[in-house]
Design a protein around this motif. Structure first.
Motif, PDB file in Angstrom:
ATOM      1  N   ASP A   1       0.816  -1.214   0.000  1.00 26.75           N
ATOM      2  CA  ASP A   1       0.000   0.000   0.000  1.00 26.75           C
ATOM      3  C   ASP A   1       0.850   1.265   0.000  1.00 26.75           C
ATOM      4  OD1 ASP A   1       1.077  -0.266   2.489  1.00 26.75           O
ATOM      5  OD2 ASP A   1      -0.823  -0.109   3.594  1.00 26.75           O
ATOM      6  N   SER A   2       2.186   1.086  -0.210  1.00 27.67           N
ATOM      7  CA  SER A   2       3.149   2.193  -0.257  1.00 27.67           C
ATOM      8  C   SER A   2       3.418   2.829   1.101  1.00 27.67           C
ATOM      9  CB  SER A   2       2.698   3.288  -1.251  1.00 27.67           C
ATOM     10  OG  SER A   2       2.651   2.760  -2.557  1.00 27.67           O
ATOM     11  N   GLU A   3       2.842   2.251   2.157  1.00 24.99           N
ATOM     12  CA  GLU A   3       3.115   2.741   3.509  1.00 24.99           C
ATOM     13  C   GLU A   3       4.395   2.095   4.034  1.00 24.99           C
ATOM     14  OE1 GLU A   3       1.642   4.842   5.659  1.00 24.99           O
ATOM     15  OE2 GLU A   3       0.012   5.468   4.344  1.00 24.99           O
ATOM     16  N   LEU A   4       5.104   2.782   4.941  1.00 26.89           N
ATOM     17  CA  LEU A   4       6.298   2.236   5.572  1.00 26.89           C
ATOM     18  C   LEU A   4       5.895   1.471   6.826  1.00 26.89           C
ATOM     19  CD1 LEU A   4       8.814   5.222   5.245  1.00 26.89           C
ATOM     20  CD2 LEU A   4       8.611   3.192   3.796  1.00 26.89           C
ATOM     21  N   TYR A   5       6.516   0.296   7.021  1.00 25.39           N
ATOM     22  CA  TYR A   5       6.170  -0.571   8.144  1.00 25.39           C
ATOM     23  C   TYR A   5       7.406  -0.921   8.962  1.00 25.39           C
ATOM     24  CZ  TYR A   5       1.484  -1.523   6.259  1.00 25.39           C
ATOM     25  OH  TYR A   5       0.184  -1.408   5.813  1.00 25.39           O
ATOM     26  N   VAL A   6       7.184  -1.164  10.256  1.00 31.08           N
ATOM     27  CA  VAL A   6       8.185  -1.793  11.121  1.00 31.08           C
ATOM     28  C   VAL A   6       7.487  -3.018  11.710  1.00 31.08           C
ATOM     29  CG1 VAL A   6       9.690   0.140  11.688  1.00 31.08           C
ATOM     30  CG2 VAL A   6       7.541  -0.077  12.881  1.00 31.08           C
ATOM     31  N   GLY A   7       7.888  -4.149  11.233  1.00 29.31           N
ATOM     32  CA  GLY A   7       7.184  -5.363  11.614  1.00 29.31           C
ATOM     33  C   GLY A   7       5.835  -5.424  10.919  1.00 29.31           C
ATOM     34  N   GLU A   8       4.792  -5.621  11.700  1.00 31.59           N
ATOM     35  CA  GLU A   8       3.453  -5.774  11.144  1.00 31.59           C
ATOM     36  C   GLU A   8       2.617  -4.497  11.186  1.00 31.59           C
ATOM     37  OE1 GLU A   8       2.475  -8.509   9.641  1.00 31.59           O
ATOM     38  OE2 GLU A   8       4.402  -9.467  10.077  1.00 31.59           O
ATOM     39  N   ILE A   9       3.143  -3.445  11.799  1.00 28.92           N
ATOM     40  CA  ILE A   9       2.368  -2.206  11.908  1.00 28.92           C
ATOM     41  C   ILE A   9       3.072  -1.072  11.167  1.00 28.92           C
ATOM     42  CG2 ILE A   9       1.357  -2.854  14.117  1.00 28.92           C
ATOM     43  CD1 ILE A   9       3.327  -1.041  15.495  1.00 28.92           C
ATOM     44  N   THR A  10       2.300  -0.062  10.818  1.00 25.00           N
ATOM     45  CA  THR A  10       2.875   1.060  10.081  1.00 25.00           C
ATOM     46  C   THR A  10       3.854   1.816  10.963  1.00 25.00           C
ATOM     47  OG1 THR A  10       1.134   2.605  10.742  1.00 25.00           O
ATOM     48  CG2 THR A  10       0.767   1.323   8.720  1.00 25.00           C
ATOM     49  N   LEU A  11       4.811   2.462  10.320  1.00 28.01           N
ATOM     50  CA  LEU A  11       5.813   3.236  11.046  1.00 28.01           C
ATOM     51  C   LEU A  11       5.151   4.347  11.861  1.00 28.01           C
ATOM     52  CD1 LEU A  11       8.717   4.057  11.685  1.00 28.01           C
ATOM     53  CD2 LEU A  11       8.760   5.317   9.531  1.00 28.01           C
ATOM     54  N   LYS A  12       4.173   5.013  11.265  1.00 24.93           N
ATOM     55  CA  LYS A  12       3.483   6.094  11.978  1.00 24.93           C
ATOM     56  C   LYS A  12       2.851   5.587  13.270  1.00 24.93           C
ATOM     57  CE  LYS A  12       2.261   8.979   7.983  1.00 24.93           C
ATOM     58  NZ  LYS A  12       1.124   9.543   7.192  1.00 24.93           N
ATOM     59  N   GLN A  13       2.182   4.440  13.188  1.00 22.71           N
ATOM     60  CA  GLN A  13       1.520   3.881  14.360  1.00 22.71           C
ATOM     61  C   GLN A  13       2.534   3.435  15.395  1.00 22.71           C
ATOM     62  OE1 GLN A  13      -1.905   3.898  14.819  1.00 22.71           O
ATOM     63  NE2 GLN A  13      -1.244   3.441  16.912  1.00 22.71           N
ATOM     64  N   ALA A  14       3.658   2.864  14.922  1.00 19.61           N
ATOM     65  CA  ALA A  14       4.695   2.395  15.841  1.00 19.61           C
ATOM     66  C   ALA A  14       5.301   3.555  16.625  1.00 19.61           C
ATOM     67  CB  ALA A  14       5.782   1.659  15.059  1.00 19.61           C
ATOM     68  N   VAL A  15       5.590   4.655  15.933  1.00 24.10           N
ATOM     69  CA  VAL A  15       6.157   5.833  16.601  1.00 24.10           C
ATOM     70  C   VAL A  15       5.139   6.423  17.576  1.00 24.10           C
ATOM     71  CG1 VAL A  15       7.006   8.187  16.256  1.00 24.10           C
ATOM     72  CG2 VAL A  15       7.716   6.364  14.702  1.00 24.10           C
ATOM     73  N   THR A  16       3.879   6.463  17.161  1.00 27.40           N
ATOM     74  CA  THR A  16       2.825   6.992  18.030  1.00 27.40           C
ATOM     75  C   THR A  16       2.703   6.159  19.306  1.00 27.40           C
ATOM     76  OG1 THR A  16       1.562   7.815  16.125  1.00 27.40           O
ATOM     77  CG2 THR A  16       0.370   7.522  18.190  1.00 27.40           C
ATOM     78  N   ASP A  17       2.822   4.840  19.185  1.00 30.94           N
ATOM     79  CA  ASP A  17       2.654   3.946  20.333  1.00 30.94           C
ATOM     80  C   ASP A  17       3.869   3.932  21.259  1.00 30.94           C
ATOM     81  OD1 ASP A  17       0.186   3.300  19.341  1.00 30.94           O
ATOM     82  OD2 ASP A  17       0.846   1.432  18.392  1.00 30.94           O
ATOM     83  N   HIS A  18       5.078   4.069  20.697  1.00 32.16           N
ATOM     84  CA  HIS A  18       6.287   3.864  21.492  1.00 32.16           C
ATOM     85  C   HIS A  18       6.949   5.155  21.975  1.00 32.16           C
ATOM     86  CE1 HIS A  18       5.945  -0.084  19.477  1.00 32.16           C
ATOM     87  NE2 HIS A  18       6.575  -0.544  20.548  1.00 32.16           N
ATOM     88  N   VAL A  19       6.559   6.292  21.415  1.00 28.28           N
ATOM     89  CA  VAL A  19       7.149   7.558  21.866  1.00 28.28           C
ATOM     90  C   VAL A  19       6.132   8.256  22.763  1.00 28.28           C
ATOM     91  CG1 VAL A  19       8.099   9.783  21.181  1.00 28.28           C
ATOM     92  CG2 VAL A  19       8.513   7.760  19.768  1.00 28.28           C
ATOM     93  N   PRO A  20       6.453   8.424  24.047  1.00 28.25           N
ATOM     94  CA  PRO A  20       5.475   9.022  24.963  1.00 28.25           C
ATOM     95  C   PRO A  20       5.220  10.501  24.686  1.00 28.25           C
ATOM     96  CG  PRO A  20       7.602   8.718  26.052  1.00 28.25           C
ATOM     97  CD  PRO A  20       7.704   8.044  24.716  1.00 28.25           C
ATOM     98  N   TYR A  21       4.014  10.932  24.916  1.00 28.77           N
ATOM     99  CA  TYR A  21       3.571  12.331  24.861  1.00 28.77           C
ATOM    100  C   TYR A  21       3.554  12.933  23.453  1.00 28.77           C
ATOM    101  CZ  TYR A  21       4.665  11.743  29.815  1.00 28.77           C
ATOM    102  OH  TYR A  21       4.723  11.261  31.096  1.00 28.77           O
ATOM    103  N   VAL A  22       4.691  12.863  22.735  1.00 33.69           N
ATOM    104  CA  VAL A  22       4.786  13.565  21.447  1.00 33.69           C
ATOM    105  C   VAL A  22       4.805  12.611  20.257  1.00 33.69           C
ATOM    106  CG1 VAL A  22       5.952  15.572  22.421  1.00 33.69           C
ATOM    107  CG2 VAL A  22       7.319  13.624  21.614  1.00 33.69           C
ATOM    108  N   GLY A  23       4.500  11.324  20.511  1.00 36.88           N
ATOM    109  CA  GLY A  23       4.581  10.331  19.444  1.00 36.88           C
ATOM    110  C   GLY A  23       3.696  10.647  18.260  1.00 36.88           C
TER     111      GLY A  23
END
Length: 268
Positions: free
Chosen positions: A110-132
């Motif tokens: 889908d032309s989206e960037l992934y880390v593992g099974e989830i999109t990079l955007k979602q991964a950064v949002t989940d793993h970076v506190p407050y400002v993800g």
């Protein structure tokens, strides 16, 4: 003109962005009339042109000596590695965020960037506190498929450092040349009354054109990061809300250059 403005106000509504535009237009018009076209052109505007031009030159020049490509594989030069290594080590190396940084980024169908099974955007949002959620778009723009997020971020930071250094040198050199030219023009206008009056009218029109470029430029920058649900989307909604703001910002020609149409729909 008055009838046209009255019709707009009668059939639409004024929003905060409208008052911002009107206030800025009045201020810029007065400044242009007082200072004149020559002082504006060789003053703030020329400095702005120099700064923007230097930014384009530095952004085009730096990758030439920071990275090289052979057989489709990108490698980084010694000049890049000098800064990439300490920057990479300075980034977190433990915990979930450290694991995220060391995971190789892939590009999905889908032309989206992934880390593992989830999109990079979602991964950064989940793993970076407050400002993800805020930095997710920036991380997505900086990341490159086939390498880890740590490598991509280190290279992006390194490139910005070199670009800034080259930009400063170019701005200084071009600003010196500008100062030499404008002194000669100022002396001519001071000695000639008629050209000086024409110059002030040109300054009024010229300054309003500068305001328009600033508004469109800011709109294009924000729209580039708009994914339909993030902070940029909220900013876009604010900027296109109003009787004056809506037609002005929706008809921004810079949006066509970046292939964005406002409002941006939310991703499904």
């Amino acid at each position: 003109m008055v009838a046209f403005v009255s019709a707009i106000l009668y059939n639409s509504y004024m929003a905060i962005m409208d008052f911002v535009i009107i206030g800025a237009a009045v201020l810029f018009a007065l400044i242009g009339l007082i200072k004149g076209g020559a002082k504006l052109f060789f003053g703030f505007f020329m400095l702005l042109v120099i700064m923007v031009g230097a930014a384009f030159i530095s952004s085009a020049l730096c990758p030439l000596f920071l990275e090289s490509e052979k057989d489709g594989a990108v490698s980084y030069t010694g000049a890049a590695k000098v800064l990439m290594q300490p920057i990479g080590k300075a980034l977190p190396s433990s915990g979930d965020f450290g694991t995220l940084l060391d995971t190789v980024v892939t590009k999905g169908e889908d032309s989206e960037l992934y880390v593992g099974e989830i999109t990079l955007k979602q991964a950064v949002t989940d793993h970076v506190p407050y400002v993800g959620s805020f930095i997710a778009s920036f991380a997505d723009k900086a990341a490159a498929p086939g390498v880890s997020l740590r490598t991509s971020l280190s290279y992006t930071a390194t490139k910005y450092v070199y670009e800034t250094a080259v930009w400063i040198v170019l701005v200084i050199i071009l600003a010196i040349i500008r100062n030499i030219i404008r002194k000669k023009i100022y002396r001519f206008l001071d000695k000639n009354s008629a050209p000086s009056k024409i110059d002030r009218l040109i300054g009024l029109v010229f300054n309003l054109a500068i305001l328009l470029v600033i508004l469109w430029g800011a709109g294009a920058i924000v729209a580039r990061f708009d994914d339909g649900a993030n902070w940029a989307h909220a900013a876009d909604e604010f900027m296109i809300k109003g009787a004056i703001a809506k037609p002005l910002m929706l008809n921004n020609p810079l949006l066509k250059l970046i292939h964005v149409t406002l409002p941006v729909p939310a991703a499904e």
